[in-house]
Design a protein around this motif. Structure first.
Motif, PDB file in Angstrom:
ATOM      1  N   ASP A   1       0.819  -1.218   0.000  1.00 26.17           N
ATOM      2  CA  ASP A   1       0.000   0.000   0.000  1.00 26.17           C
ATOM      3  C   ASP A   1       0.853   1.268   0.000  1.00 26.17           C
ATOM      4  O   ASP A   1       0.407   2.314  -0.470  1.00 26.17           O
ATOM      5  N   TYR A   2       2.054   1.183   0.528  1.00 23.27           N
ATOM      6  CA  TYR A   2       2.945   2.350   0.601  1.00 23.27           C
ATOM      7  C   TYR A   2       4.393   1.871   0.665  1.00 23.27           C
ATOM      8  O   TYR A   2       4.678   0.735   1.061  1.00 23.27           O
ATOM      9  N   ASP A   3       5.301   2.734   0.249  1.00 24.70           N
ATOM     10  CA  ASP A   3       6.737   2.495   0.370  1.00 24.70           C
ATOM     11  C   ASP A   3       7.245   3.192   1.632  1.00 24.70           C
ATOM     12  O   ASP A   3       6.715   4.233   2.040  1.00 24.70           O
ATOM     13  N   ILE A   4       8.282   2.612   2.229  1.00 24.93           N
ATOM     14  CA  ILE A   4       8.882   3.205   3.418  1.00 24.93           C
ATOM     15  C   ILE A   4      10.309   3.619   3.086  1.00 24.93           C
ATOM     16  O   ILE A   4      11.087   2.824   2.548  1.00 24.93           O
ATOM     17  N   VAL A   5      10.655   4.840   3.415  1.00 25.35           N
ATOM     18  CA  VAL A   5      12.013   5.359   3.218  1.00 25.35           C
ATOM     19  C   VAL A   5      12.503   5.868   4.568  1.00 25.35           C
ATOM     20  O   VAL A   5      11.858   6.725   5.192  1.00 25.35           O
ATOM     21  N   VAL A   6      13.632   5.324   5.037  1.00 25.90           N
ATOM     22  CA  VAL A   6      14.212   5.730   6.315  1.00 25.90           C
ATOM     23  C   VAL A   6      15.504   6.493   6.032  1.00 25.90           C
ATOM     24  O   VAL A   6      16.384   6.010   5.322  1.00 25.90           O
ATOM     25  N   ASN A   7      15.603   7.694   6.601  1.00 28.43           N
ATOM     26  CA  ASN A   7      16.800   8.532   6.436  1.00 28.43           C
ATOM     27  C   ASN A   7      17.395   8.840   7.806  1.00 28.43           C
ATOM     28  O   ASN A   7      16.659   9.162   8.755  1.00 28.43           O
TER      29      ASN A   7
ATOM     30  N   ASP B   1      11.396  20.276  25.198  1.00 26.98           N
ATOM     31  CA  ASP B   1       9.985  19.943  25.286  1.00 26.98           C
ATOM     32  C   ASP B   1       9.437  19.394  23.974  1.00 26.98           C
ATOM     33  O   ASP B   1       8.241  19.122  23.880  1.00 26.98           O
ATOM     34  N   ALA B   2      10.263  19.263  22.953  1.00 20.73           N
ATOM     35  CA  ALA B   2       9.802  18.766  21.660  1.00 20.73           C
ATOM     36  C   ALA B   2       9.429  17.292  21.780  1.00 20.73           C
ATOM     37  O   ALA B   2      10.061  16.537  22.529  1.00 20.73           O
ATOM     38  N   PRO B   3       8.369  16.841  21.088  1.00 19.69           N
ATOM     39  CA  PRO B   3       7.962  15.435  21.174  1.00 19.69           C
ATOM     40  C   PRO B   3       9.023  14.517  20.608  1.00 19.69           C
ATOM     41  O   PRO B   3       9.766  14.884  19.705  1.00 19.69           O
ATOM     42  N   ASP B   4       9.083  13.274  21.158  1.00 23.53           N
ATOM     43  CA  ASP B   4      10.081  12.315  20.692  1.00 23.53           C
ATOM     44  C   ASP B   4       9.824  11.947  19.236  1.00 23.53           C
ATOM     45  O   ASP B   4      10.743  11.869  18.427  1.00 23.53           O
ATOM     46  N   LEU B   5       8.562  11.706  18.896  1.00 23.28           N
ATOM     47  CA  LEU B   5       8.168  11.391  17.521  1.00 23.28           C
ATOM     48  C   LEU B   5       7.189  12.452  17.036  1.00 23.28           C
ATOM     49  O   LEU B   5       6.220  12.768  17.731  1.00 23.28           O
ATOM     50  N   MET B   6       7.434  13.011  15.852  1.00 18.58           N
ATOM     51  CA  MET B   6       6.551  14.037  15.299  1.00 18.58           C
ATOM     52  C   MET B   6       5.968  13.540  13.983  1.00 18.58           C
ATOM     53  O   MET B   6       6.696  13.322  13.014  1.00 18.58           O
ATOM     54  N   PHE B   7       4.666  13.348  13.960  1.00 13.36           N
ATOM     55  CA  PHE B   7       3.954  12.878  12.783  1.00 13.36           C
ATOM     56  C   PHE B   7       3.476  14.073  11.969  1.00 13.36           C
ATOM     57  O   PHE B   7       2.923  15.029  12.519  1.00 13.36           O
TER      58      PHE B   7
ATOM     59  N   ALA C   1       2.754  10.386   4.509  1.00 14.79           N
ATOM     60  CA  ALA C   1       3.027  10.930   5.840  1.00 14.79           C
ATOM     61  C   ALA C   1       4.507  10.759   6.142  1.00 14.79           C
ATOM     62  O   ALA C   1       5.233  10.047   5.424  1.00 14.79           O
ATOM     63  N   GLN C   2       4.949  11.413   7.215  1.00 12.01           N
ATOM     64  CA  GLN C   2       6.328  11.261   7.653  1.00 12.01           C
ATOM     65  C   GLN C   2       6.403  11.418   9.167  1.00 12.01           C
ATOM     66  O   GLN C   2       5.568  12.084   9.781  1.00 12.01           O
ATOM     67  N   VAL C   3       7.417  10.772   9.750  1.00 15.23           N
ATOM     68  CA  VAL C   3       7.661  10.862  11.182  1.00 15.23           C
ATOM     69  C   VAL C   3       9.119  11.244  11.375  1.00 15.23           C
ATOM     70  O   VAL C   3      10.013  10.628  10.775  1.00 15.23           O
ATOM     71  N   THR C   4       9.374  12.256  12.203  1.00 14.53           N
ATOM     72  CA  THR C   4      10.739  12.697  12.480  1.00 14.53           C
ATOM     73  C   THR C   4      11.036  12.527  13.969  1.00 14.53           C
ATOM     74  O   THR C   4      10.146  12.646  14.817  1.00 14.53           O
ATOM     75  N   PHE C   5      12.302  12.272  14.268  1.00 15.58           N
ATOM     76  CA  PHE C   5      12.725  12.152  15.663  1.00 15.58           C
ATOM     77  C   PHE C   5      14.245  12.238  15.717  1.00 15.58           C
ATOM     78  O   PHE C   5      14.930  12.177  14.678  1.00 15.58           O
TER      79      PHE C   5
ATOM     80  N   VAL D   1      11.356   9.168   8.752  1.00  8.83           N
ATOM     81  CA  VAL D   1      10.726   7.980   8.175  1.00  8.83           C
ATOM     82  C   VAL D   1       9.570   8.471   7.301  1.00  8.83           C
ATOM     83  O   VAL D   1       8.631   9.104   7.805  1.00  8.83           O
ATOM     84  N   GLU D   2       9.643   8.173   6.013  1.00  6.81           N
ATOM     85  CA  GLU D   2       8.622   8.621   5.066  1.00  6.81           C
ATOM     86  C   GLU D   2       7.779   7.440   4.598  1.00  6.81           C
ATOM     87  O   GLU D   2       8.306   6.361   4.340  1.00  6.81           O
ATOM     88  N   PHE D   3       6.464   7.689   4.486  1.00  5.36           N
ATOM     89  CA  PHE D   3       5.517   6.692   3.992  1.00  5.36           C
ATOM     90  C   PHE D   3       4.898   7.263   2.721  1.00  5.36           C
ATOM     91  O   PHE D   3       4.150   8.247   2.773  1.00  5.36           O
ATOM     92  N   GLU D   4       5.227   6.657   1.593  1.00  6.64           N
ATOM     93  CA  GLU D   4       4.774   7.156   0.296  1.00  6.64           C
ATOM     94  C   GLU D   4       3.679   6.241  -0.244  1.00  6.64           C
ATOM     95  O   GLU D   4       3.928   5.070  -0.564  1.00  6.64           O
ATOM     96  N   CYS D   5       2.457   6.789  -0.330  1.00  8.56           N
ATOM     97  CA  CYS D   5       1.305   5.996  -0.750  1.00  8.56           C
ATOM     98  C   CYS D   5       1.421   5.596  -2.218  1.00  8.56           C
ATOM     99  O   CYS D   5       1.908   6.368  -3.049  1.00  8.56           O
ATOM    100  N   LYS D   6       0.947   4.382  -2.512  1.00 14.00           N
ATOM    101  CA  LYS D   6       0.943   3.905  -3.889  1.00 14.00           C
ATOM    102  C   LYS D   6      -0.143   4.586  -4.712  1.00 14.00           C
ATOM    103  O   LYS D   6       0.021   4.829  -5.902  1.00 14.00           O
ATOM    104  N   ALA D   7      -1.280   4.871  -4.066  1.00 12.63           N
ATOM    105  CA  ALA D   7      -2.396   5.525  -4.743  1.00 12.63           C
ATOM    106  C   ALA D   7      -2.626   6.889  -4.110  1.00 12.63           C
ATOM    107  O   ALA D   7      -2.200   7.152  -2.973  1.00 12.63           O
TER     108      ALA D   7
END
Length: 219
Positions: A138-144, A160-166, A173-177, A186-192
């Motif tokens: 359903d999606y590709d995952i890219v970790v940088n 005070d910044a959150p550990d994981l930021m969606f 979508a992407q999550v940074t930490f 971490v990037e989630f690239e949708c197929k559709a």
């Protein structure tokens, strides 16, 4: 004969004198010679002492600067040793020691990859970190991961910044930490294409995958 000659000479002399007097009179009555025109001086525009020079751009504002992060390799090695006996498949055999990337390598586990896309899985060390690519259904995952940190002068501490930021994106979508001093994305690239009725991945799913990243390489 002599008298006539004398008379003619005298008459000529008188005529000469009369002509001289006439020329002198015309010379006195003539208007003075015109002097050559000289360009008039153009006065310089008056300056207002109250006017100041143009203001220069304000350079006292925040300035974006790039720096190389200080990595906590001791903590990374301790975590790596703690999981050495665990059976966790990340899909890659990451080099260690001086050959390892300049940041601890964090990778997802338990990722389902379609058989047709298995050859697309790849891992690439970079001069400032690494990236890993997992083609999914359903999606590709890219970790940088990177040790290059961007900040601005005068920034407040981000304790005070959150550990994981969606963050939702146009393609998924992407999550940074941050961990060990390095920054990860971490990037989630949708197929559709995503729609308002449904997305290829929810925030909870993206955070769960990111939380399960394991350390797969360190120096």
């Amino acid at each position: 004969m002599t008298t006539i000659r004398t008379f003619l000479i005298a008459s000529g002399a008188c005529l000469s004198l009369a002509a001289c007097d006439f020329l002198i009179a015309r010379d006195r009555d003539a208007p003075p010679a015109m002097e050559a025109d000289t360009p008039a001086e153009v006065p310089e525009p008056a300056t207002d002492p109250s006017e100041s020079a143009p203001e220069t751009a304000d350079t006292d504002g925040p300035v974006v600067v790039a720096s190389t992060a200080t990595i906590d390799w001791d903590a990374a090695r301790a975590d790596m040793a703690a999981r050495s006996g665990e059976d966790r498949e990340t899909g890659f055999q990451v080099a260690s020691g001086n050959s390892a990337p300049p940041v601890p390598v964090l990778l997802p586990t338990g990722i389902v990859v379609a058989q047709s896309a298995e050859n697309g899985v790849r891992f690439q060390p970079m001069s400032d970190g690494y990236f890993a690519y997992y083609p999914g259904i359903d999606y590709d995952i890219v970790v940088n991961g990177t040790n290059e940190v961007f900040g601005t002068t005068g920034d407040a501490e981000d304790g005070d910044a959150p550990d994981l930021m969606f963050t939702p994106t146009m393609t998924g979508a992407q999550v940074t930490f941050s961990r060990y001093g390095a920054d990860y994305l971490v990037e989630f690239e949708c197929k559709a294409a995503q729609t308002a009725e449904g997305v290829c991945i929810t925030e909870q799913e993206a955070l769960e995958i990111t939380e399960k990243l394991v350390i797969a390489g360190t120096r």
